[in-house]
Design a protein around this motif. Structure first.
Motif, PDB file in Angstrom:
ATOM      1  N   ARG A 273       1.352  -1.057   0.130  1.00 16.94           N
ATOM      2  CA  ARG A 273      -0.391  -0.084  -0.230  1.00 16.94           C
ATOM      3  C   ARG A 273       0.210   1.467   0.066  1.00 16.94           C
ATOM      4  O   ARG A 273       0.660   2.400   0.218  1.00 16.94           O
ATOM      5  CB  ARG A 273      -0.898   0.352   1.326  1.00 16.94           C
ATOM      6  CG  ARG A 273      -1.811  -1.435   1.100  1.00 16.94           C
ATOM      7  CD  ARG A 273      -2.809  -1.615   2.095  1.00 16.94           C
ATOM      8  NE  ARG A 273      -1.652  -1.763   3.673  1.00 16.94           N
ATOM      9  CZ  ARG A 273      -2.744  -1.380   4.630  1.00 16.94           C
ATOM     10  NH1 ARG A 273      -3.482  -1.199   4.519  1.00 16.94           N
ATOM     11  NH2 ARG A 273      -1.948  -2.326   5.490  1.00 16.94           N
ATOM     12  N   ASN A 274       1.960   1.129   0.039  1.00 16.90           N
ATOM     13  CA  ASN A 274       2.591   2.790  -0.240  1.00 16.90           C
ATOM     14  C   ASN A 274       3.749   2.009  -1.350  1.00 16.90           C
ATOM     15  O   ASN A 274       4.006   1.093  -1.466  1.00 16.90           O
ATOM     16  CB  ASN A 274       3.354   3.303   1.549  1.00 16.90           C
ATOM     17  CG  ASN A 274       4.470   1.593   2.175  1.00 16.90           C
ATOM     18  OD1 ASN A 274       4.980   0.905   1.124  1.00 16.90           O
ATOM     19  ND2 ASN A 274       4.286   1.764   3.442  1.00 16.90           N
TER      20      ASN A 274
ATOM     21  N   SER B 249       4.389  -2.185   3.432  1.00 20.93           N
ATOM     22  CA  SER B 249       3.577  -2.252   4.078  1.00 20.93           C
ATOM     23  C   SER B 249       2.330  -3.339   3.230  1.00 20.93           C
ATOM     24  O   SER B 249       1.607  -2.531   2.593  1.00 20.93           O
ATOM     25  CB  SER B 249       2.697  -0.784   4.339  1.00 20.93           C
ATOM     26  OG  SER B 249       1.972  -0.912   4.411  1.00 20.93           O
ATOM     27  N   LEU B 250       2.953  -4.855   3.407  1.00 20.37           N
ATOM     28  CA  LEU B 250       2.317  -5.529   2.497  1.00 20.37           C
ATOM     29  C   LEU B 250       0.397  -6.202   3.758  1.00 20.37           C
ATOM     30  O   LEU B 250       0.129  -5.893   4.758  1.00 20.37           O
ATOM     31  CB  LEU B 250       2.513  -7.071   2.958  1.00 20.37           C
ATOM     32  CG  LEU B 250       4.053  -7.332   1.582  1.00 20.37           C
ATOM     33  CD1 LEU B 250       4.684  -8.145   2.071  1.00 20.37           C
ATOM     34  CD2 LEU B 250       3.405  -6.429   0.168  1.00 20.37           C
ATOM     35  N   GLN B 251      -0.457  -6.504   2.591  1.00 17.86           N
ATOM     36  CA  GLN B 251      -1.679  -7.313   3.162  1.00 17.86           C
ATOM     37  C   GLN B 251      -1.416  -8.095   2.565  1.00 17.86           C
ATOM     38  O   GLN B 251      -1.918  -8.314   1.375  1.00 17.86           O
ATOM     39  CB  GLN B 251      -2.895  -6.146   2.898  1.00 17.86           C
ATOM     40  CG  GLN B 251      -3.916  -5.817   3.664  1.00 17.86           C
ATOM     41  CD  GLN B 251      -4.524  -4.630   3.145  1.00 17.86           C
ATOM     42  OE1 GLN B 251      -5.259  -4.876   1.805  1.00 17.86           O
ATOM     43  NE2 GLN B 251      -5.484  -4.603   5.122  1.00 17.86           N
ATOM     44  N   LEU B 252      -2.760  -9.143   3.202  1.00 18.99           N
ATOM     45  CA  LEU B 252      -2.532 -10.468   2.730  1.00 18.99           C
ATOM     46  C   LEU B 252      -4.264 -10.424   2.910  1.00 18.99           C
ATOM     47  O   LEU B 252      -5.259 -10.020   3.922  1.00 18.99           O
ATOM     48  CB  LEU B 252      -2.431 -11.911   3.786  1.00 18.99           C
ATOM     49  CG  LEU B 252      -3.018 -12.953   3.972  1.00 18.99           C
ATOM     50  CD1 LEU B 252      -2.543 -13.248   1.858  1.00 18.99           C
ATOM     51  CD2 LEU B 252      -2.869 -13.878   4.291  1.00 18.99           C
TER      52      LEU B 252
ATOM     53  N   LYS C 147      -9.098  -3.351  -3.863  1.00 15.57           N
ATOM     54  CA  LYS C 147      -9.482  -1.923  -5.453  1.00 15.57           C
ATOM     55  C   LYS C 147      -8.127  -1.279  -5.489  1.00 15.57           C
ATOM     56  O   LYS C 147      -8.556  -0.713  -6.874  1.00 15.57           O
ATOM     57  CB  LYS C 147     -10.967  -1.908  -5.507  1.00 15.57           C
ATOM     58  CG  LYS C 147     -11.609  -1.576  -6.910  1.00 15.57           C
ATOM     59  CD  LYS C 147     -13.066  -1.273  -6.686  1.00 15.57           C
ATOM     60  CE  LYS C 147     -13.611  -1.201  -8.214  1.00 15.57           C
ATOM     61  NZ  LYS C 147     -15.187  -0.938  -8.503  1.00 15.57           N
ATOM     62  N   SER C 148      -8.293  -0.224  -4.187  1.00 14.89           N
ATOM     63  CA  SER C 148      -7.295   1.069  -5.095  1.00 14.89           C
ATOM     64  C   SER C 148      -6.472   0.829  -4.959  1.00 14.89           C
ATOM     65  O   SER C 148      -5.655   1.910  -5.594  1.00 14.89           O
ATOM     66  CB  SER C 148      -8.201   1.574  -3.353  1.00 14.89           C
ATOM     67  OG  SER C 148      -7.521   1.144  -2.369  1.00 14.89           O
TER      68      SER C 148
ATOM     69  N   THR D 225      -6.170   5.227  -0.293  1.00 16.31           N
ATOM     70  CA  THR D 225      -7.616   4.482  -0.018  1.00 16.31           C
ATOM     71  C   THR D 225      -6.887   3.257   0.300  1.00 16.31           C
ATOM     72  O   THR D 225      -5.746   3.191  -0.731  1.00 16.31           O
ATOM     73  CB  THR D 225      -8.050   5.238  -0.289  1.00 16.31           C
ATOM     74  OG1 THR D 225      -8.542   4.599  -2.251  1.00 16.31           O
ATOM     75  CG2 THR D 225      -8.581   6.224   0.188  1.00 16.31           C
ATOM     76  N   ASN D 226      -8.029   2.548   0.801  1.00  9.26           N
ATOM     77  CA  ASN D 226      -7.662   0.775   1.040  1.00  9.26           C
ATOM     78  C   ASN D 226      -9.175   0.211   0.647  1.00  9.26           C
ATOM     79  O   ASN D 226      -9.509  -0.108   1.368  1.00  9.26           O
ATOM     80  CB  ASN D 226      -7.218   0.521   1.777  1.00  9.26           C
ATOM     81  CG  ASN D 226      -6.473  -1.180   2.081  1.00  9.26           C
ATOM     82  OD1 ASN D 226      -6.059  -1.664   1.174  1.00  9.26           O
ATOM     83  ND2 ASN D 226      -6.752  -2.012   3.143  1.00  9.26           N
ATOM     84  N   GLU D 227      -9.670   0.307  -0.512  1.00 17.00           N
ATOM     85  CA  GLU D 227     -10.916  -0.493  -0.874  1.00 17.00           C
ATOM     86  C   GLU D 227     -11.076  -1.443  -1.063  1.00 17.00           C
ATOM     87  O   GLU D 227     -10.829  -2.350  -1.486  1.00 17.00           O
ATOM     88  CB  GLU D 227     -12.326   0.718  -1.787  1.00 17.00           C
ATOM     89  CG  GLU D 227     -12.494   0.243  -2.161  1.00 17.00           C
ATOM     90  CD  GLU D 227     -13.758   0.605  -3.702  1.00 17.00           C
ATOM     91  OE1 GLU D 227     -14.997   0.352  -3.826  1.00 17.00           O
ATOM     92  OE2 GLU D 227     -12.872   1.569  -3.995  1.00 17.00           O
ATOM     93  N   ILE D 228     -11.570  -2.164   0.129  1.00 15.02           N
ATOM     94  CA  ILE D 228     -11.283  -3.567  -0.312  1.00 15.02           C
ATOM     95  C   ILE D 228     -12.908  -4.378  -0.307  1.00 15.02           C
ATOM     96  O   ILE D 228     -13.856  -3.999   0.373  1.00 15.02           O
ATOM     97  CB  ILE D 228     -11.090  -4.745   1.234  1.00 15.02           C
ATOM     98  CG1 ILE D 228      -9.473  -4.219   1.618  1.00 15.02           C
ATOM     99  CG2 ILE D 228     -11.196  -5.930   1.080  1.00 15.02           C
ATOM    100  CD1 ILE D 228      -8.992  -4.455   2.957  1.00 15.02           C
TER     101      ILE D 228
END
Length: 378
Positions: A205-206, A211-214, A221-222, A372-375
């Motif tokens: 995300r950066n 900054s990883l996300q599972l 989507k963002s 943003t973080n539109e999941i």
């Protein structure tokens, strides 16, 4: 990670013991579970014992999450690994003093004190190399993803003996062998009704890529430039065909399947490809050729073109350089190995998904940073 696994006669036991219908319903939003992952980094390479040009990574290079196991909700920290498929949970029986949580406390599961644990009596032995292994017993227990919801009756390796190279467990996310789907946590979550589709995605995300996300059952989507392009990888690990890499107008042919492996940090290829990639980097007055170092100022705004399954993706050149380094001597993380294994340093700059359906598919999409973080669900 390359996994050599030996499991003795568990399929029938799973079929009769594992019941996944009775999840606690704290409904995850729209059938999606999302987890932030720690991505501490250490630049030291530790030589493997198996080959002159084969390397093993420092443990801090792996993205990790903390989950709770069993009725006592024992906290353990697990490496999120797309290069293997089994869940490995270190037990107190290991006497592991380095299996630490981010708080610094020990993170070990106690199967003897969990009232929901069912011991199978069947051995599970996973061997990566001489000092990196997990030897234990198949145990069925609850894995908690938060205070109010869980995947119940999940079969995993209750590790009794852990190799000296390890200080964490593993959340294996690769496609399991044929007939062993019940050992895969994503399939279990889907069959329990916890997620809408048996699909995972990994994104960052950066712009620095630390900054990883599972996301299980959905995607962010963002961070998407485009929709996923899906390619069948039936009966394969999380693999992708790399056609070429173009840096500064120099095209380096790869023409190989590589494993996209979050259980690895570096980029491994044969000597010819490694030499060509290193030679394509900008000339650097502060670092001589062959030093595996580069001045951050020379690459911070540069991109490269990577062709995957015949489609071109624009990726920051930082994908080949250690994160968070802004000095004159940043490590270029491309190394020679017999294994064509491209780790999270590279694939953090792609949106990658794995569909565990009847025919396994890898999804790849170009990534963009976003505030943003539109999941959303698949």
């Amino acid at each position: 990670m390359v996994l050599h696994l030996f499991i003795a006669g568990l399929s029938a036991l799973i079929a009769t013991t594992t019941t996944l219908a009775s999840i606690i319903q704290n409904k995850p939003r729209d059938g999606v579970l999302a987890f932030d992952m720690r991505t501490d980094y250490s630049s030291a390479l530790t030589k493997r014992q198996v080959a002159q040009h084969d390397y093993f990574l420092p443990v801090k290079a792996f993205p990790k999450i903390v989950l709770q196991i069993g009725s006592n909700k024992d906290e353990v920290e697990l490496d999120v690994d797309t290069g293997s498929w089994l869940v490995q949970i270190p037990d107190v029986a290991t006497n592991c003093t380095t299996c630490l949580l981010p708080s610094g406390k020990l993170g070990l599961y106690n199967s003897n004190k969990s009232t929901t644990a069912v011991k199978t009596g069947k051995a599970m032995n996973s061997n990566f190399y001489k000092t990196a292994y997990y030897h234990g017993e198949g145990v069925i227990d609850d894995i908690w993803f938060g205070p109010n919801f869980k995947i119940p009756n999940t079969l995993f390796n209750d590790v009794q003996d852990i190799g000296s190279s390890w200080s964490f467990g593993i959340l294996g996310l690769a496609k399991p062998p044929y007939g062993e789907d019940d050992l895969n946590i994503v399939w279990n979550a889907y069959r329990a009704g916890l997620i809408a589709q048996p699909i995972i995605s990994i994104n960052q995300r950066n712009s620095s890529g630390n900054s990883l996300q599972l996301i299980i059952g959905g995607y962010s989507k963002s961070q998407m430039v485009e929709d996923y392009t899906w390619t069948s990888i039936y009966n394969e690990n999380l693999v992708a065909q790399i056609d070429f890499v173009n840096i500064n107008g120099t095209e380096v042919r790869v023409d190989r399947n590589v494993v996209f492996d979050t259980g690895n940090y570096y980029v491994f290829a044969n000597a010819e490809v490694v030499d060509a990639l290193l030679a394509s980097f900008p000339d650097d007055p502060n670092n001589k050729r062959g030093s595996h170092k580069i001045d951050y100022n020379l690459i911070q705004d540069k991109t490269m073109t990577v062709s995957i399954y015949g489609k071109n993706y624009t990726i920051p050149l930082q994908a080949f350089v250690e994160p968070d380094c802004t000095g004159q001597h940043c490590e270029i993380i491309i190394y020679e190995s017999k294994q064509w294994n491209w780790g999270s340093a590279f694939n953090r700059f792609l949106n990658i998904a794995l569909n565990y359906g009847d025919s396994t598919f890898i999804g790849i999409a170009e990534w963009k940073p976003s505030n943003t973080n539109e999941i959303v669900s698949f």
